[in-house]
Write an enzyme that holds these catalytic residues in place. Sequence first.
Site, PDB file in Angstrom:
ATOM      1  N   HIS A   1     -35.974 -24.338  37.746  1.00 47.07           N
ATOM      2  CA  HIS A   1     -36.890 -23.480  38.499  1.00 47.07           C
ATOM      3  C   HIS A   1     -36.349 -23.257  39.909  1.00 47.07           C
ATOM      4  O   HIS A   1     -37.079 -23.327  40.896  1.00 47.07           O
ATOM      5  CB  HIS A   1     -38.283 -24.109  38.562  1.00 47.07           C
ATOM      6  CG  HIS A   1     -38.959 -24.237  37.239  1.00 47.07           C
ATOM      7  ND1 HIS A   1     -40.026 -25.076  37.026  1.00 47.07           N
ATOM      8  CD2 HIS A   1     -38.706 -23.637  36.054  1.00 47.07           C
ATOM      9  CE1 HIS A   1     -40.419 -24.984  35.758  1.00 47.07           C
ATOM     10  NE2 HIS A   1     -39.634 -24.117  35.147  1.00 47.07           N
TER      11      HIS A   1
ATOM     12  N   GLU B   1     -26.082  -6.190  35.214  1.00 48.86           N
ATOM     13  CA  GLU B   1     -26.231  -7.547  34.694  1.00 48.86           C
ATOM     14  C   GLU B   1     -24.858  -8.124  34.369  1.00 48.86           C
ATOM     15  O   GLU B   1     -24.052  -7.492  33.673  1.00 48.86           O
ATOM     16  CB  GLU B   1     -27.098  -7.543  33.433  1.00 48.86           C
ATOM     17  CG  GLU B   1     -27.106  -8.827  32.628  1.00 48.86           C
ATOM     18  CD  GLU B   1     -27.519 -10.052  33.448  1.00 48.86           C
ATOM     19  OE1 GLU B   1     -26.802 -11.070  33.389  1.00 48.86           O
ATOM     20  OE2 GLU B   1     -28.560  -9.973  34.139  1.00 48.86           O
ATOM     21  N   ALA B   2     -24.586  -9.338  34.867  1.00 50.46           N
ATOM     22  CA  ALA B   2     -23.280  -9.967  34.646  1.00 50.46           C
ATOM     23  C   ALA B   2     -23.080 -10.393  33.203  1.00 50.46           C
ATOM     24  O   ALA B   2     -21.955 -10.458  32.707  1.00 50.46           O
ATOM     25  CB  ALA B   2     -23.116 -11.176  35.565  1.00 50.46           C
TER      26      ALA B   2
END
Length: 529
Positions: A465, A52-53
């Site tokens: 989205h 995860e960044a």
Amino acid sequence: MTNPNASADHPSAHAGVDDTDYDFIVCGSGTSGSVVARRLAEHPDLRVLLLEAGGTDEVPAIIDSTAWPILRRSEQNWLFRAAPNPNLNGRTIPMAMGKVLGGGASINVMAWARGHQADWDDLARMTEDDGWSYDSVLQIYRRVEDWHGEPDPRRRGQGGLLFVQPAPHAHPIAAAGLDAFARAGVPTFADHNGAMMEGDGGAALTNVCVRDGRRQSVYRAYVHPYRDRANLTVLPDALVTRLIFDGAAVTGVEYLRYGELVRVRATREVVLSLGAIHTPKLLMQSGVGDDADLRRFGIDVKQHLPGVGRNFQDHFMAPCVWEAAGPIDGRNNLGEITAMWKSDSRLDRPDLQSFLTELPYASPEAAGGNLPMHGWSLTTAVLRPESRGRVRLTGPHPLDPVAIDANFLDDPADLRTLKLCIEFCRDVGNSAPLRPFAKREFLPGPVGNAALEQFMRNGTVSHSHQSCTAKMGHDAWSVVDTRMRVYGVDRLRIADASILPRIVTGNTMAPCVVIGERAAQMLAADHGF
């Protein structure tokens, strides 16, 4: 394959691990990635790495379910901006995406919307895979949910990992809003995701993943309970920069962490769950994409797939705003009711949606920089947009920014549909049930057609989205096959909203859980565990 037609939450937890071989590497801890990582880690013999960044999700504004407006401008957000859009008077609108453990589900509004029955049945027909049908997906939802609303054994499940309930102890404006929509012809339902999502639409209290005012993210439900499992390594602050190839096979990834570039190997597969902006970016910077575009930046082409980054879709809206006489005490997720309806009765599913949000919400250009101190809004989402955008590279380096051409309102049909939505919401917001909560209509007001068009062009914003930029299918523009495997590349799969051929009818978090669950099923079947 070829296209037939064309652990721990904190950085120190596993920092001393020397062995860089994993069975599976999952890139991205957002909704789909968290699901895939958890399901793989349930098999103790598999070694799983989740990258995860962003950093920790132990942030007050993340925990507090009403504080999401703060996250729109926080370091837990990638703070993307779409390219200047002539259809929006040259504006560069924000595109929120989570840069934190949990990804988008750590910064979003926590609305749980399953998608319409027709969405899933369309996907099943397109893929010729009944596993994507509404009836099949319904069983996934029933298995993963812990539903705390009106019992509906056919559609709702209890005891699953994900806490879901209708907004409890809702503000009185929510009941007034339901009454207002009902008087306008949108029937009221007890459940946002029951029969309402199988027919012409309706209005209901929003299904929320909120408990006692605290966000219940997918990451917290799926990955956090496994943080001490020996076979799951979770590395935050690790930006995946490139895929590693051996011939046509992906054998691992590079990631940048605390200034150090690290290479890790995957003995089975790499799964990309970076979202509809970063997934195509990583593919292109690793040599998978349109060969002419890649060569322009001097990138060695591994696989020509012209559909990478194309077909970008998002829900957009130009919210209507009312000034209130006094404070609106926002509760739950500040969006306690939602309504869905059709712009044309001949449609097979709703194409318009509104949330009554318990705060004034509008773009600076539409508001003139001065929203009322106290107010509320009706959002005006176009759920079935015709316009298509594109994600492009701006350079060959992983730290070069990505260009997002959202292309909102490019198709004139979208402008017409948005106008219908705004006019309907204005009628609802100005109707008798909501009158006690309104001092005056602030936006757009009773304006003529020319001024209303300018309001739409100045007021349209993203619903965050983002979807469809590495679509699943069989045509020349498809990026993954119907098992989410990247065409022409071995040992690489995509599991996030980018694989959707068309954006779903409603919010995207719940469908991304389904995508993650289906990916995990396919991985288990293909690898025999």
